[in-house]
Motif scaffolding. Structure first.
Motif, PDB file in Angstrom:
ATOM      1  N   LEU A   1       0.884  -1.157  -0.207  1.00 34.08           N
ATOM      2  CA  LEU A   1       0.009   0.053   0.106  1.00 34.08           C
ATOM      3  C   LEU A   1       0.651   1.259   0.069  1.00 34.08           C
ATOM      4  O   LEU A   1       0.600   2.447  -0.860  1.00 34.08           O
ATOM      5  CB  LEU A   1      -0.944   0.073   1.254  1.00 34.08           C
ATOM      6  N   LEU A   2       1.965   1.098   0.787  1.00 34.14           N
ATOM      7  CA  LEU A   2       2.854   2.225   0.821  1.00 34.14           C
ATOM      8  C   LEU A   2       3.351   2.529  -0.470  1.00 34.14           C
ATOM      9  O   LEU A   2       3.583   3.753  -0.934  1.00 34.14           O
ATOM     10  CB  LEU A   2       3.932   2.186   1.739  1.00 34.14           C
ATOM     11  N   LEU A   3       3.716   1.412  -1.340  1.00 39.65           N
ATOM     12  CA  LEU A   3       4.443   1.738  -2.452  1.00 39.65           C
ATOM     13  C   LEU A   3       3.635   2.113  -3.452  1.00 39.65           C
ATOM     14  O   LEU A   3       3.822   3.356  -4.085  1.00 39.65           O
ATOM     15  CB  LEU A   3       5.156   0.295  -2.891  1.00 39.65           C
TER      16      LEU A   3
ATOM     17  N   GLY B   1       3.473   5.853  -2.817  1.00 36.84           N
ATOM     18  CA  GLY B   1       4.513   6.369  -3.000  1.00 36.84           C
ATOM     19  C   GLY B   1       4.448   7.215  -4.118  1.00 36.84           C
ATOM     20  O   GLY B   1       5.307   8.454  -4.214  1.00 36.84           O
ATOM     21  N   ALA B   2       4.116   6.844  -5.498  1.00 38.41           N
ATOM     22  CA  ALA B   2       4.025   7.595  -6.526  1.00 38.41           C
ATOM     23  C   ALA B   2       3.595   8.979  -6.498  1.00 38.41           C
ATOM     24  O   ALA B   2       4.160   9.886  -6.848  1.00 38.41           O
ATOM     25  CB  ALA B   2       3.278   6.793  -7.601  1.00 38.41           C
ATOM     26  N   SER B   3       2.235   8.880  -5.583  1.00 38.86           N
ATOM     27  CA  SER B   3       1.668  10.309  -5.465  1.00 38.86           C
ATOM     28  C   SER B   3       2.746  11.400  -4.727  1.00 38.86           C
ATOM     29  O   SER B   3       2.403  12.440  -4.510  1.00 38.86           O
ATOM     30  CB  SER B   3       0.543  10.171  -5.010  1.00 38.86           C
ATOM     31  N   ARG B   4       3.819  10.782  -3.982  1.00 30.53           N
ATOM     32  CA  ARG B   4       4.177  11.329  -2.976  1.00 30.53           C
ATOM     33  C   ARG B   4       5.552  11.929  -3.645  1.00 30.53           C
ATOM     34  O   ARG B   4       6.706  12.556  -3.039  1.00 30.53           O
ATOM     35  CB  ARG B   4       4.645  10.691  -1.611  1.00 30.53           C
TER      36      ARG B   4
ATOM     37  N   LEU C   1      13.262   3.434   1.568  1.00 28.30           N
ATOM     38  CA  LEU C   1      14.628   3.456   0.822  1.00 28.30           C
ATOM     39  C   LEU C   1      14.227   3.745  -0.468  1.00 28.30           C
ATOM     40  O   LEU C   1      14.754   4.270  -1.355  1.00 28.30           O
ATOM     41  CB  LEU C   1      15.336   2.194   0.920  1.00 28.30           C
ATOM     42  N   ARG C   2      13.252   3.198  -1.281  1.00 24.33           N
ATOM     43  CA  ARG C   2      13.061   3.274  -2.711  1.00 24.33           C
ATOM     44  C   ARG C   2      12.544   4.837  -2.853  1.00 24.33           C
ATOM     45  O   ARG C   2      12.991   5.401  -3.774  1.00 24.33           O
ATOM     46  CB  ARG C   2      11.857   2.488  -2.970  1.00 24.33           C
TER      47      ARG C   2
ATOM     48  N   VAL D   1      -2.127  -5.230  -3.946  1.00 22.96           N
ATOM     49  CA  VAL D   1      -1.119  -5.541  -4.989  1.00 22.96           C
ATOM     50  C   VAL D   1      -1.516  -4.983  -6.186  1.00 22.96           C
ATOM     51  O   VAL D   1      -0.693  -4.588  -7.363  1.00 22.96           O
ATOM     52  CB  VAL D   1      -1.193  -7.009  -5.174  1.00 22.96           C
ATOM     53  N   LEU D   2      -2.863  -5.104  -6.897  1.00 20.54           N
ATOM     54  CA  LEU D   2      -3.544  -4.413  -7.758  1.00 20.54           C
ATOM     55  C   LEU D   2      -3.082  -2.884  -7.859  1.00 20.54           C
ATOM     56  O   LEU D   2      -2.931  -2.443  -8.960  1.00 20.54           O
ATOM     57  CB  LEU D   2      -4.819  -4.723  -7.851  1.00 20.54           C
ATOM     58  N   ALA D   3      -3.321  -2.256  -6.659  1.00 27.76           N
ATOM     59  CA  ALA D   3      -3.201  -0.700  -6.592  1.00 27.76           C
ATOM     60  C   ALA D   3      -1.867  -0.432  -7.240  1.00 27.76           C
ATOM     61  O   ALA D   3      -1.431   0.380  -7.667  1.00 27.76           O
ATOM     62  CB  ALA D   3      -3.669  -0.196  -5.347  1.00 27.76           C
TER      63      ALA D   3
END
Lengths: 899, 109
Positions: free
Chosen positions: A367-369, A372-375, A481-482, A795-797
């Motif tokens: 979910l965090l990943l 992540g894109a939006s952040r 980290l990513r 996973v899908l998100a």
């Protein structure tokens, strides 16, 4: 020497923040004043002097900042800022925060609940001194020597043998204990209490000290000793906590005892009193078994004791030791013995929740990943403003720990509620007569031993916080980290390289995770539904009578003869019948489902038939019932009439059940026929009743068995058991309990009634174990299912976020929304089908172990499997629809501009 | 006489410890004293003095107490702790080794 000072200063800086700041500004002001004075002395005007001083000093605010940094407050300030920022960020994304916190709360809540049970049942020592030195001697009786024909492991001992162990064992202190129940009479009532007859060393073996007085003495180990040790509860209830308790006497079963000691309140809560044990010599017909408790003597190891016990045991029995093969006699720790039954289950459970927690971590990381894109842009800006990579990682980790701590707190609430819900379900809540006669009563009060001690306490709470922080780091580190890898200017390039970096492999891991969650959840759901359906079937068994009936045991003091008991029971039942609210009342020697009282089975046949050499399966169950008992139970009369108090001289009368009639009379009417019970005599059948269950059936196919109900009589070898009553009343059966007490008391104030309950409650109590398992599995199943759904969603998100560019291009090239939707849903459907199919396979494998717990169902019940698969698949599809729809909302322009 | 030299941080800590080794002093007096003793060659940057004092206190080399000055003002006086004293001795020894080594290099080349 330095660090305590440092610590003190740091704590001061932390706690007395205002004071420290105020001192700093005073210090700086002093410096300014001093400098100003110097300039004035050199001839400046006060105004110029002040300005000059200020100029020389420079930026006061910066100096204060640096002083505070010097005091080591910086990390704390940062932390505070990070936490506040994290909370704000979470509040801005309520959807993400809600889903993450829910999954964490479920995972941590489950772990907490299991840990609270494990810590109370497995980890906490029993409340005695050196509880790990308390042991029991056990004997492994081979099948050939056991009258039941099965191998048995027992720590009950023939009471003649206890003396032998006591004189010969060099490694152990040995004490005997045997349960005893006695009545006590007060001004307004008579009640029955449970106590123990114990060897005087019993108290030392448990290592308890008397709250008052002393324990029993070795010279009191004889039948005529009139001494008693009482519990604190008994002291309070029957002696009004009289401080001069040691001068008082207690009368039990009309015999008087001097109180010599009082047991502290915190141990042996279920035992009211202790009397001296004495061995009665066994007769050829009857041996009395006692339970034996021992303590390792000082300096003796468990192994040494085991070796000695094995040698002594063989000498005692006069048998040779088997050269190899398991030891016949052994010693085990009482602590281990108490939990041996549940230890494997609890271990498996601990591993299972560990796995669930890891799955939860993986889900939240996904979910965090996905988020992540939006952040990315936010982090670009922060890095551009000079934030170091370490600072960003710390900020991200703070966010995930905040998330997991909030989840942990919610989890504690869930666990507390769960434990509150499950705890009472584990307690049998049955009068002793209906409980299994196996094992010490203390341990068999609930499905799990020591269930009363299970609580969410400080220790458990500390555990939760530790777990929360560890999970926070665990699921937060990879995304942090990513994300922190975003470079100041190269952010865009990095974004594309991230989405280009072997997405297949990352997906592979995520998909494996999602599938394994589905497998686990499906398996658990199948087990849950099987258990629940089996429970429903068990509850709907036609027991043949109406259980809304009051039942109790009429207890007479041990001094009453069997003839007196029968006469009293008859009087009580007559008086009860004359109450206006009572419609029927009677008594029996052994009520349905009871495990106590005589259990006769004998060759009862029509008089013209041969009874010798009869198969055990053909023998009838024989119960004695007073004339009104079956009517009070609500059994239907099929033919003939009920039993009546027979006129003198005629044959004793019996009622048979339908199964008996069918077995011996076929289609003929047995009413009026004469029966012979082996050598016991002749009986005349006066009626036929509907089949009723006398024990709980083990399978749906089992038949109730054929039974003969005869009039109560005083048998030569009567053990003086207590009659069990059934009273049918108008309205709530429990509403007449006070009337019953009054009637009993009027007839004889020495009589007590005990085990007062309704047959409804007895039935409920007998289903405690299957109900408990069903609820526990339901909780695990529901949690696993929810977590799995969140897992799929995550996973899908994440997949959709990663493929934003691809989807953008597809849409720019003319793909329609429906096609994009299909793209994601196809992937979802594949995951769901694979996961659920494997889950069903897993269930077919694991439910084999369930066969003995199922009633009226096979472990491979097709309807259950189908229903679970269908329902779960539908819900999972709905959960995947949310991220899929988000994919269709991708604006090709925005998606491509990202690159 | 040129422009006074600003003291770098490591040296500042050392000089502060040395300055208060005889008697407790407040911040202003420490700065003044360093300037005087060095014949105005050294100038204590005021922006670094107080952070340095607080850091030294946090490290346990010095301790602070409020007391009145001769002019009747309340000031925060700093004095050496026992740990600070032995730390100073070590620093002085280090400094002497360093400066004589540097002198050696400067003079011989």
């Amino acid at each position: 020497m330095r660090w305590p000072d440092q610590l003190r200063l740091r704590v001061r800086s932390l706690l007395r923040r205002g004071r420290v700041d105020e001192e700093l500004s005073r210090e700086l002001r002093f410096h300014l004043d001093q400098q100003t004075d110097e300039h004035i002395a050199a001839g400046m005007t006060p105004r110029d002097a002040r300005f000059a001083a200020l100029r020389e000093m420079g930026n006061v605010l910066r100096i204060s900042e640096e002083c505070r940094d010097a005091r080591g407050l910086r990390p704390l300030d940062d932390l505070k800022q990070d936490v506040r920022y994290a909370l704000r960020t979470l509040a801005r994304n309520p959807g993400f925060a809600g889903v993450s916190i829910l999954t964490l709360a479920l995972g941590i809540g489950l772990t907490t609940g299991v840990f609270s049970v494990v810590s109370a049942v497995l980890l906490r020592p029993l409340p005695y001194d050196d509880a790990d030195r308390l042991v029991a001697i056990v004997e492994n009786v081979p099948a050939a020597e056991n009258f039941r024909g099965v191998a048995m492991r027992t720590s009950a001992m023939n009471q003649d043998e206890i003396l032998w162990w006591r004189t010969h064992a060099q490694t152990l202190h040995v004490a005997a204990a045997t349960p005893v129940r006695q009545t006590i009479r007060t001004a307004d009532r008579t009640v029955r209490l449970s106590g123990l007859r114990v060897s005087p060393t019993w108290f030392e073996i448990y290592g308890v000290q008397p709250a008052r007085g002393r324990w029993l003495r070795p010279d009191e180990e004889r039948p005529d000793a009139d001494v008693i040790v009482i519990s604190t509860a008994m002291w309070r209830e029957f002696l009004g906590s009289d401080p001069r308790v040691l001068e008082r006497t207690i009368v039990l079963d009309a015999r008087s005892y001097r109180v010599v000691g009082v047991m502290p309140a915190n141990v042996f809560a279920n035992i009211a009193f202790w009397l001296p044990f004495f061995a009665e010599p066994s007769t050829p017909d009857a041996t009395t078994f006692v339970s034996v408790t021992s303590r390792l003597r000082d300096g003796v190891s468990l192994e040494a004791a085991a070796a000695e016990v094995n040698v002594l045991g063989h000498q005692l029995r006069g048998i040779a030791q088997e050269p190899d093969g398991p030891a016949r006699f052994d010693v085990v720790r009482v602590q281990d013995q108490a939990i041996a039954r549940v230890r494997p289950a609890l271990r498996i459970l601990s591993v299972a929740v560990g796995a669930v927690l890891i799955v939860v971590c993986a889900n939240v990381a996904n979910l965090l990943l996905a988020r992540g894109a939006s952040r990315r842009r936010e982090i670009e800006i922060r890095r551009a403003l000079g934030a170091s990579r370490g600072r960003i990682v710390r900020q991200m980790l703070t966010e995930s720990i905040v998330l997991s701590v909030v989840g942990g707190l919610a989890g504690t609430v869930i666990a507390t509620a769960g434990v509150q819900l499950v705890k009472p379900l584990a307690v049998y809540g049955l009068p002793e007569a209906f409980r299994s006669a196996l094992g010490p009563a203390v341990l068999d009060r609930s499905v799990l031993p020591r269930i009363d001690e299970v609580t969410i306490n400080g220790g458990v709470f500390t555990f939760v916080l530790a777990i929360a922080v560890v999970t926070g780091v665990l699921f937060g580190i990879a995304p942090a980290l990513r994300l922190s890898r975003v470079e100041r200017v190269a952010a865009h390039a990095d974004a594309s390289s991230t989405s280009g970096r072997s997405p297949r492999r990352q997906h592979g891991l995520g998909h494996t995770l999602a599938v394994s969650q589905l497998v686990l959840a499906t398996t658990l759901l199948v087990v849950t539904v099987l258990l629940a359906r089996s429970l429903v079937k068990l509850s709907s068994v036609d027991i043949g009578f109406d259980p809304g009936v009051l039942t109790f045991e009429l207890v007479a003091p041990g001094s009453y003869s069997p003839t007196q008991r029968l006469a009293l029971a008859q009087r009580v039942s007559d008086e009860l019948r004359s109450l206006p609210t009572v419609t029927a009342a009677g008594f029996t020697d052994r009520p349905p489902f009871s495990r106590m009282g005589p259990s006769w089975q004998g060759p009862v046949v029509p008089v013209e038939r041969e009874w010798r050499g009869m198969d055990r399966a053909d023998m009838a169950m024989i119960r004695s019932v007073s004339p009104d008992y079956l009517r009070a139970l609500g059994v239907d009369l099929v033919a003939g009439r009920w039993l009546e108090n027979r006129p003198e001289g005629a044959l004793p009368t019996v009622v048979v059940n339908r199964a008996y009639a069918r077995r011996f009379f076929g289609e003929q009417n047995p009413v009026g026929a004469t029966l012979r019970w082996g050598t016991m005599g002749l009986f005349q059948v006066v009626g036929v009743v509907e089949d009723i269950w006398l024990h709980l059936p083990a399978t749906l196919e089992e038949e109730p068995g054929h039974a003969v109900f005869m009039q109560p009589r005083v048998a030569k070898d009567a053990q003086g058991g207590n009659p069990s009553f059934a009273v049918r009343a108008v309205g709530d059966p429990l509403s007449i309990v006070t009337d019953v007490r009054r009637v009993v008391r009027q007839i004889d104030p020495g009589l007590a009634i005990d085990g007062t309950t309704t047959m409804d409650r007895v039935l409920g109590g007998l289903q405690t174990r299957p109900r408990f398992y069903a609820v526990v599995f339901a909780i695990f199943g529901a949690v696993a299912a929810l977590i799995a759904l969140i897992g799929i969603y995550g996973v899908l998100a994440y997949g959709v976020t990663q493929r934003t560019k691809e989807i953008g291009i597809r849409m720019a090239l003319g793909a329609r929304r429906g096609e994009v939707l299909g793209l994601v849903m196809r992937q979802a459907a594949l995951l769901i089908i694979v996961g659920i199919t494997m889950g069903l396979l897993g269930a077919t494998w694991s439910t084999r172990y369930l066969a003995t717990m199922l009633f009226g169902l096979t472990p491979l019940d097709g309807a259950t499997y189908g229903a679970v698969a269908l329902t779960f698949a539908t819900v999972a599809i709905v959960a995947s629809y949310v991220p899929a729809r988000r994919a269709t909302r991708v604006d090709p322009l925005v998606a491509l501009r990202y690159e | 006489m040129g422009k006074p030299i600003d003291i770098v941080q490591g040296t500042l800590d050392f000089l502060i410890l040395k300055t208060i080794s005889l008697e407790p002093k407040h911040g202003w007096a420490i700065a003044k004293r360093i300037q005087q003793i060095s014949h105005d060659e050294l100038k204590v940057p005021q922006g670094s003095l107080y952070p340095a004092l607080h850091r030294l206190e946090q490290q346990g080399w010095i301790r602070a107490a409020w007391a009145s000055t001769e002019t009747g003002r309340e000031a925060k006086f700093y004095s050496l702790t026992r740990a600070g004293r032995s730390h100073l001795a070590k620093e002085v020894a280090n400094w002497e080794r360093l400066s004589s080594a540097i002198n050696l290099v400067v003079r011989t080349t």
